[in-house]
Design a protein around this motif. Structure first.
Motif, PDB file in Angstrom:
ATOM      1  N   GLU A 170       0.772  -1.226  -0.051  1.00 39.13           N
ATOM      2  CA  GLU A 170      -0.302   0.153  -0.412  1.00 39.13           C
ATOM      3  C   GLU A 170       0.832   1.553  -0.101  1.00 39.13           C
ATOM      4  O   GLU A 170       0.278   2.482  -0.176  1.00 39.13           O
ATOM      5  CB  GLU A 170      -1.217  -0.007   1.630  1.00 39.13           C
ATOM      6  CG  GLU A 170       0.084  -0.200   2.801  1.00 39.13           C
ATOM      7  CD  GLU A 170      -0.009  -1.454   3.136  1.00 39.13           C
ATOM      8  OE1 GLU A 170       0.091  -1.668   4.135  1.00 39.13           O
ATOM      9  OE2 GLU A 170       0.135  -2.104   2.202  1.00 39.13           O
ATOM     10  N   ASN A 171       1.717   1.093   0.141  1.00 41.72           N
ATOM     11  CA  ASN A 171       3.236   2.043  -0.173  1.00 41.72           C
ATOM     12  C   ASN A 171       2.731   2.984  -0.951  1.00 41.72           C
ATOM     13  O   ASN A 171       2.893   2.178  -2.448  1.00 41.72           O
ATOM     14  CB  ASN A 171       4.792   1.727   0.726  1.00 41.72           C
ATOM     15  CG  ASN A 171       4.653   2.001   1.483  1.00 41.72           C
ATOM     16  OD1 ASN A 171       4.005   1.419   2.740  1.00 41.72           O
ATOM     17  ND2 ASN A 171       5.868   2.860   1.944  1.00 41.72           N
ATOM     18  N   ALA A 172       3.116   4.434  -1.391  1.00 37.13           N
ATOM     19  CA  ALA A 172       2.584   4.990  -2.719  1.00 37.13           C
ATOM     20  C   ALA A 172       4.434   4.549  -2.960  1.00 37.13           C
ATOM     21  O   ALA A 172       4.034   4.480  -5.280  1.00 37.13           O
ATOM     22  CB  ALA A 172       2.955   6.511  -2.625  1.00 37.13           C
ATOM     23  N   LEU A 173       5.037   4.694  -2.834  1.00 33.86           N
ATOM     24  CA  LEU A 173       6.996   4.486  -3.088  1.00 33.86           C
ATOM     25  C   LEU A 173       7.203   3.491  -3.177  1.00 33.86           C
ATOM     26  O   LEU A 173       7.269   2.623  -1.950  1.00 33.86           O
ATOM     27  CB  LEU A 173       7.616   5.502  -2.826  1.00 33.86           C
ATOM     28  CG  LEU A 173       9.109   5.238  -3.719  1.00 33.86           C
ATOM     29  CD1 LEU A 173       8.835   5.450  -4.836  1.00 33.86           C
ATOM     30  CD2 LEU A 173      10.278   6.021  -2.973  1.00 33.86           C
ATOM     31  N   GLY A 177      12.337   1.817  -5.610  1.00 31.49           N
ATOM     32  CA  GLY A 177      12.270   3.372  -5.568  1.00 31.49           C
ATOM     33  C   GLY A 177      13.281   3.907  -3.882  1.00 31.49           C
ATOM     34  O   GLY A 177      13.493   4.955  -3.810  1.00 31.49           O
ATOM     35  N   THR A 178      12.036   2.871  -2.566  1.00 34.55           N
ATOM     36  CA  THR A 178      12.418   3.530  -1.505  1.00 34.55           C
ATOM     37  C   THR A 178      14.092   3.110  -1.203  1.00 34.55           C
ATOM     38  O   THR A 178      14.501   4.356  -0.305  1.00 34.55           O
ATOM     39  CB  THR A 178      11.699   1.831  -1.187  1.00 34.55           C
ATOM     40  OG1 THR A 178      11.986   1.186  -1.704  1.00 34.55           O
ATOM     41  CG2 THR A 178      10.250   2.385  -0.449  1.00 34.55           C
ATOM     42  N   GLU A 179      14.392   2.338  -1.922  1.00 33.09           N
ATOM     43  CA  GLU A 179      16.359   2.143  -1.733  1.00 33.09           C
ATOM     44  C   GLU A 179      17.017   3.388  -1.723  1.00 33.09           C
ATOM     45  O   GLU A 179      17.886   4.222  -1.498  1.00 33.09           O
ATOM     46  CB  GLU A 179      16.806   1.054  -1.752  1.00 33.09           C
ATOM     47  CG  GLU A 179      16.129  -0.301  -1.010  1.00 33.09           C
ATOM     48  CD  GLU A 179      17.254  -1.801  -1.267  1.00 33.09           C
ATOM     49  OE1 GLU A 179      18.023  -1.389  -2.086  1.00 33.09           O
ATOM     50  OE2 GLU A 179      16.327  -2.475  -0.249  1.00 33.09           O
ATOM     51  N   LEU A 180      17.084   3.841  -3.317  1.00 28.30           N
ATOM     52  CA  LEU A 180      17.233   4.633  -4.446  1.00 28.30           C
ATOM     53  C   LEU A 180      16.874   5.986  -3.281  1.00 28.30           C
ATOM     54  O   LEU A 180      18.064   6.994  -3.892  1.00 28.30           O
ATOM     55  CB  LEU A 180      16.504   5.089  -5.317  1.00 28.30           C
ATOM     56  CG  LEU A 180      16.777   3.961  -6.338  1.00 28.30           C
ATOM     57  CD1 LEU A 180      15.910   3.929  -8.341  1.00 28.30           C
ATOM     58  CD2 LEU A 180      18.633   3.617  -7.405  1.00 28.30           C
TER      59      LEU A 180
END
Length: 252
Positions: A170-173, A177-180
């Motif tokens: 459910e996270n938008a990102l 992308g979260t790690e980047l």
């Protein structure tokens, strides 16, 4: 995970036959983001070249890499001779040159998280673009989706590859992308989605499933039983939806 990552070579021809390609819009979004012509690109985990076609067809000199020789052999059957191929996982590659674009399609989650981003950054020219393309494909009808899940439930908890960093769906990102965003090596992280619909026959869908790692690592007799159960609950044609998500970032 390593067993699943190296499970595709035995079904390289089926992979090429049943796995859908990628829409041209994905390449357009990557190249628009780049903002300047890209002369050379390195592909991580090219498989049979589904995403290689996206960029090689636009005049970009692509070096396609994959650890599985059977997958690369299948790729060479379908792509021009001027597409360079190199056997190796990301961890095997040495930055003998730097590229304007490094990308991976449905393969980044197989790479070793230890040192993943420094390795990729070392392959990119300053200001060069990294792109990860991936996302689920499955029946558009939730009733069919549930029927497939129920049919395989006695043998599998899930056919999905979990988020490598545990990001909830459910996270938008989403990952990577979260790690980047957390990496000091990259900037201007973006996430774009291209949705595609297609129709498979029931047999084609079973063919697609035969190339999915979670099924590949099952014992042959169990896999046959799973596919028989799934085939019984499928309509003759299945509308499918694919959410192709591209994560884009720029090398600092």
């Amino acid at each position: 995970m390593a067993e699943r990552a190296l499970s595709f070579g035995a079904v390289a021809e089926a992979y090429e036959r049943y796995r859908p390609g990628y829409p041209a819009e994905l390449a357009e979004k990557v190249l628009d983001y780049a903002g300047a012509p890209v002369a050379g690109a390195l592909e991580i985990g090219a498989g049979t070249g589904k995403a290689t076609r996206l960029f090689a067809g636009r005049g970009i000199a692509v070096t396609a890499t994959d650890p599985d020789p059977a997958m690369l052999a299948e790729l060479r059957k379908h792509l021009p001779a001027d597409v360079e191929t190199r056997r190796g996982a990301l961890e095997d590659l040495r930055p003998d040159r730097r590229y304007g674009l490094v990308y991976s399609a449905a393969a980044l989650h197989w790479t070793d998280p230890a040192g993943r981003w420094p390795r990729i950054a070392a392959l990119l020219a300053p200001g060069g673009v990294f792109a990860s393309i991936g996302g689920p494909i499955g029946p558009a009808d939730p009733v069919v989706r549930k029927a497939v899940d129920d049919a395989q439930a006695p043998f599998l908890e899930s056919a999905e590859v979990p988020s490598p960093d545990g990001t909830p769906p459910e996270n938008a990102l989403q990952w990577p992308g979260t790690e980047l965003e957390q990496s000091e090596l990259f900037a201007d992280v973006r996430q774009v989605v291209v949705q595609e619909r297609m129709t498979f026959s029931a047999d084609e869908l079973i063919g697609l499933f035969s190339t999915v790692s979670v099924y590949r690592v099952l014992p042959d007799s169990v896999r046959e039983q799973v596919f028989s159960r799934i085939r019984q609950v499928l309509p003759e044609t299945v509308d499918m939806v694919a959410d192709h998500t591209a994560h884009l970032a720029r090398r600092r």
